[in-house]
Design an enzyme around this catalytic site. Structure first.
Site, PDB file in Angstrom:
ATOM      1  N   SER A 112     -29.698  17.794  11.537  1.00 16.72           N
ATOM      2  CA  SER A 112     -29.757  18.121  12.964  1.00 16.72           C
ATOM      3  C   SER A 112     -30.077  19.594  13.096  1.00 16.72           C
ATOM      4  CB  SER A 112     -28.388  17.827  13.594  1.00 16.72           C
ATOM      5  OG  SER A 112     -28.219  18.589  14.760  1.00 16.72           O
TER       6      SER A 112
ATOM      7  N   ASP B   9     -29.319  21.365  15.670  1.00 18.18           N
ATOM      8  CA  ASP B   9     -28.320  22.007  16.536  1.00 18.18           C
ATOM      9  C   ASP B   9     -27.117  22.576  15.796  1.00 18.18           C
ATOM     10  OD1 ASP B   9     -29.829  21.212  18.628  1.00 18.18           O
ATOM     11  OD2 ASP B   9     -28.614  19.471  19.162  1.00 18.18           O
TER      12      ASP B   9
END
Ligand code: ATP
Length: 779
Positions: A164, A166
């Site tokens: 990911s 993020d």
């Protein structure tokens, strides 16, 4: 993280079929995971499968589930996105979809699944595993599968890897792809800064992060942004007033640019969304008391996901992929489903569901405006970085100043060769010093510069920092205060001690590599002779060689790895026209094979030669034979050349040129070989965001460590070995280690490196994934 070189007898029993899948949003490094899983599985005598298009492929089955061979993943480390595809799959949210997926798994004989994705994907994975027995039961009851067909698959083995951009999963410091995304953001901000400064403009830059402000926060720290908005920690007061105050203060100091970074999920303390337009209007407000800045908005969007993975993501994805396969092979029916996490510098297995639940709790805490809880659920680094950002932007506020008697005069020295992050460290430490009321003083050009100060050219070599000047150093490469290799004994210890006394330094903050470590050791040894040396001294390791005792990571080593990775990628590509070419690339690193090994891991080298091991004829022989074999079997699948990395001091005899010549001679025109020496390119231009962010965090910790001793602590300094310390990342912790202990037990002085090389196990992973043959290793 070291893989056994062969399957252990305990694992010998049934041959497993291990599938790997990427799911959710793509992130750079996912291909590294797939490559590592496929090759490690094959190495461990298992069958490797790839499930294409995430859960969609699992539900659809057929050609979406494919057996993978060793050569199928060749060259994947340098490809961005995910080559096996990813998708959002609605069907998998339903039991019927998961039922079909289970059937496809059994029909393909797959008994373990390694999933690389975000928290949604991992939640789906855990659900799948917990339902598994009932799914099989239903398949048998409905007659879709027979008892015999499902019998061997009673337990589904799942391991997660967090992919990911993020960096939003609790329990791990980094997710596969987050540092690549951060690099892209910082690169863009660096570009924007140039134009902002030229026109004296303000820019509002929106970055990804719906529930997680990691990208926005670290981009703010790495670029020295004026203001940052993140979901987890809104401004306590009216953010409009706060921002106006900070920006105004910075402008009054003379800053010509204003950078505000906002995470897409940023909210104020009442839970209202903060949008870039509103920030822009405030910055541009021409009314009385308004800032009236010429302001633009830039939304970075999907460029943040793009491009190839940075070195760190290649290392992370590879080591985690290898670990995931081991986790699969070691799991028993009672083993809790795990994911592979990274804590500081250590790869660990952790319970999957706990991390997913904490992540969900965090999002809920943000929604419920319980920001204390939200911050507590992020890892320690996040909170540290938040404090770093506050410290470096709120420099001139008096709130945090110490009482006068505790304020110190701190001398800053850079020693050794320049390394990425040195300036960021100086900037952060200066900011912290100013905010606490200390007096930070620059000593230019190392100990040599300090000593020469006594001669005819005293001007400028020792002077207080000018904050406006230092504030622009966040992303600058090299060493702005100048650095020098000379040791204090060479400059004259008496002279140095006298100068420290003359300037009334209460503490020294030294940034540098092995020479810096040696310098601190020398200063410590002369304390009995010169009382002025009885001041706390702290070393922040910074060298591309990463050879400072007391730490597994030095500033600049990440920048160097990235330079080498992009250099090797280009070289590899240049060979694609001829295909049959081996490049022998010489890396720096002194007598430490760290950068050679880690860049070898990042580019998928066929072999790495390091000083810790040396080079022997039998090794060269085995490697040449291996290359002959590889090129003989290469039916054109390979799109690029092969790389061998050799550290500059791996051998006194076999240098890159000679190795390339030997290979060419032995190849008998069946393939080519060339040497290539990147040289000082390795010191890097713009330091990597990781080096910059770690510089900020560690530098502030160093000054705090010096503060623990305070002024006039001569007696304590003499007694407490921590008064000369090295800050370091060791395993999963940031620690201060006394230089005395390291000098005596931890240092291989003749070879100028730590006695223990924490990364040595990685060499086995490079060899395994490069398909390198076994040969007897020297003792
Ligand atoms: P990103 O961080 O990029 O959003 P993610 O993995 O969180 O990645 P999601 O879209 O949430 O992305 O999940 C990816 C896929 O995982 C979904 O399309 C769905 O197929 C599956 N999935 C997610 N949550 C669940 C769930 N609760 N139950 C079953 N499957 C799920």
């Amino acid at each position: 993280t070291s893989p056994p070189r062969t399957r252990s007898p305990a694992m010998a029993a049934p041959k497993k079929k291990i599938a790997v899948m990427t799911s959710g949003g793509d992130s750079p490094g996912m291909n590294g995971v797939v490559r590592a899983v496929v090759r490690t599985a094959i190495h461990m005598d298992c069958d490797a499968y790839a499930v294409y298009e995430g859960y969609e492929g699992l539900v659809r089955g057929g050609n979406f589930i494919r057996k993978m061979e060793w050569h199928d993943v060749r060259g994947w480390l340098s490809e961005g996105g995910t080559l096996i595809g990813t998708a959002r799959c609605m069907a998998f949210y339903e039991r019927s979809g998961r039922l079909t997926a289970a059937k496809n798994m059994v029909l393909n004989g797959i008994d373990a699944l390694i999933i690389c994705g975000g928290d949604g994907s991992l939640t789906g994975a855990d659900r799948f595993r917990s339902e598994w027995p009932s799914l099989l039961e239903e398949l048998v009851t409905s007659g879709e599968l027979s008892e015999d067909q499902v019998a061997p698959y009673q337990h589904l083995n799942i391991v997660g890897i967090v992919g990911s951009i993020d960096n939003d999963l609790s329990g791990t410091d980094a997710t596969v792809g987050c540092y690549s995304a951060l690099s892209r953001i910082c690169e863009m901000v660096d570009y924007i800064e140039a134009t902002a400064s030229s026109h004296s403009r303000a820019f509002v830059i929106e970055v990804m992060g719906r529930h997680c402000g990691w990208l926005a926060l670290l981009a703010g720290v790495a670029t020295g942004a004026d203001f940052v908005f993140i979901p987890e920690r809104p401004q306590e007061h009216d953010w409009r007033k706060d921002m106006r105050l900070v920006v105004n203060r910075h402008r009054k100091l003379g800053k010509r640019k204003t950078i505000v970074i906002v995470a897409e999920g940023a909210r104020d303390k009442d839970g209202n969304k903060i949008v870039p337009e509103e920030i822009k209007d405030l910055l541009a407000d021409k009314a009385e008391g308004g800032l009236g800045l010429d302001t633009r908005i830039t939304t970075l969007g999907h460029v943040q996901r793009g491009g190839t993975a940075v070195a760190y993501d290649r290392v992370l994805s590879t080591l985690q992929g290898v670990e995931a396969v081991h986790a699969v092979l070691e799991a028993t029916p009672d083993t809790e489903t795990c994911f592979i996490a990274m804590n500081e510098n250590k790869i660990v297995r952790k319970p999957l569901m706990k991390a997913v639940q904490e992540t969900k709790e965090l999002a809920k805490a943000v929604d419920a405006k319980d920001f204390e809880k939200a911050m507590s659920l992020r890892d320690a680094e996040f909170a540290d970085q938040y404090n770093s950002y506050i410290t470096t932007t709120n420099v001139m506020i008096d709130d945090h100043k110490l009482p006068h008697k505790h304020r110190m005069k701190v001398g800053f020295i850079n020693v050794g060769a320049p390394a990425g992050g040195m300036n960021a460290a100086v900037r952060a430490a200066v900011a912290y010093c100013i905010s606490r009321g200390h007096e930070p003083i620059a000593i230019h050009n190392g100990f040599a510069g300090f000593a020469r100060h006594h001669d005819d050219k005293p001007v400028g070599s020792v002077r207080p920092f000018d904050w406006l000047e230092v504030d622009g150093w966040a992303s600058k490469g090299g060493s702005e205060i100048g650095t020098n290799r000379e040791l204090p004994e060479e400059s004259g210890m008496e002279l140095i001690a006298n100068l420290i006394e003359q300037y009334e330094f209460d503490a020294l903050f030294i940034i540098g590599g092995f020479e810096a470590f040696h310098s601190v050791a020398q200063l410590r040894k002369h304390r009995d002779e010169y009382p002025s040396l009885c001041i706390p001294i702290c070393l922040l390791p910074a060298t591309i060689s990463n050879n400072v005792p007391g730490t597994e990571y030095s500033l600049g080593s990440d920048t160097c790895l990235n330079e080498l990775v992009s250099y090797c990628d280009k070289i590899k590509q240049s060979a694609s026209a001829t295909r049959r070419r081996v490049f022998v690339i010489e890396t720096q690193g002194g007598r430490c094979g760290y950068v050679a090994t880690l860049s070898g891991l990042s580019v998928g080298a066929s072999a790495v030669y390091i000083p810790e091991e040396g080079i022997s004829l039998s090794m060269l022989n085995a490697d040449v034979n291996h290359l002959k074999e590889v090129f003989k079997n290469d039916r054109g699948q390979s799109r690029a050349g092969r790389l061998i990395l050799v550290n500059e001091k791996a051998s006194k005899v076999y240098d890159a040129k000679l190795i390339a010549n030997i290979i060419r001679e032995e190849a008998h025109d069946r393939f080519e070989s060339r040497e290539s020496i990147p040289g000082h390119v390795q010191q890097g231009g713009v330091p990597s965001p990781m080096d910059r962010c770690r510089a900020v965090r560690l530098a502030i910790k160093c000054i705090q460590h010096l503060e623990d001793f305070g002024c006039n602590a001569h007696n304590r300094v003499k007694k407490d070995p921590h008064s000369t310390s090295v800050i370091g990342i060791q395993g999963s912790e940031v620690v201060f280690t006394p230089v005395k202990a390291l000098e005596e037990q931890g240092t291989d002085w003749p070879n100028r490196r730590p006695k223990a090389a924490h990364w040595l196990e990685v060499r086995d992973v490079v060899d395994m994934l490069g398909g390198r043959p076994d040969y007897p290793r020297p003792e």
